[in-house]
Design a protein around this motif. Sequence first.
Motif, PDB file in Angstrom:
ATOM      1  N   LEU A 139       0.826  -1.202   0.000  1.00  0.00           N
ATOM      2  CA  LEU A 139       0.000   0.000   0.000  1.00  0.00           C
ATOM      3  C   LEU A 139       0.865   1.259   0.000  1.00  0.00           C
ATOM      4  N   TRP A 196      -3.034   6.727  -5.305  1.00  0.00           N
ATOM      5  CA  TRP A 196      -4.036   7.480  -4.567  1.00  0.00           C
ATOM      6  C   TRP A 196      -3.369   8.792  -4.138  1.00  0.00           C
ATOM      7  N   LEU A 248      -8.731   5.927  -0.124  1.00  0.00           N
ATOM      8  CA  LEU A 248      -8.360   4.558  -0.454  1.00  0.00           C
ATOM      9  C   LEU A 248      -9.610   3.717  -0.666  1.00  0.00           C
TER      10      LEU A 248
END
Length: 225
Positions: free
Chosen positions: A19, A28, A34
């Motif tokens: 991530l 992102w 998210l």
Amino acid sequence: MPLGPVRPSPLVEQAAARLRAQIAAGEWPVGGKLPGETTLATELGVGRSTVREALRALAGAGLVRPRQGAGVFVIATEAAEDWPTRLRRAAVTDVYEVRMGVEVQAARLAARRRTPQDVTAMERALDGRRAAAGADDTAFVDADIAFHAAVVAAAHNPVLADLFGQFRPVLREGLVDLLALTGLRERDPNTGDGAHEALVRAVADGDAETAAEVLRAELEDPFGD
């Protein structure tokens, strides 16, 4: 780009790393939301609890922030440096300025709060510093820092003690370099002994202001006498 599944162990660390990489790559953007836990769990091939722990780790690193009822949003693309990392990167002069504030206050408090055991510890540390006069610069610096640690310990303030402990590696490196550059110990192997003895005496006598002033002067002229 697809996230792809992670390997079984350690799942939380791998999920957080994946991530983190996506955030750094701009998947992102800052301010962006998210995907939900279920979506992330499916893409990563892990359970929702693993995703939840990974998001907590990212929040702790200052990358994301959950908003009640709204989801998890990106607030930075690079993790904030922790305190030890920032100290390692800091200029030794900057660290030394902060050290002065910490230690001068510690000396003042030590004079007010010292116990007989604290005074004994300081005297032993002073003896150790004197014994290290015949050693190389690194050993002498280690003994000098051990002496100052004894003064800080006598303040009986755990926060001051923790701060000094964080400074120690940077101080050690900087002081060893200072001695190598100046050659102070070529003239006086036990340089600064008089100031250190005066500090022990002031703390033992309970003279807070003298202790603070002696240490302030000593730190402004490190290894001076």
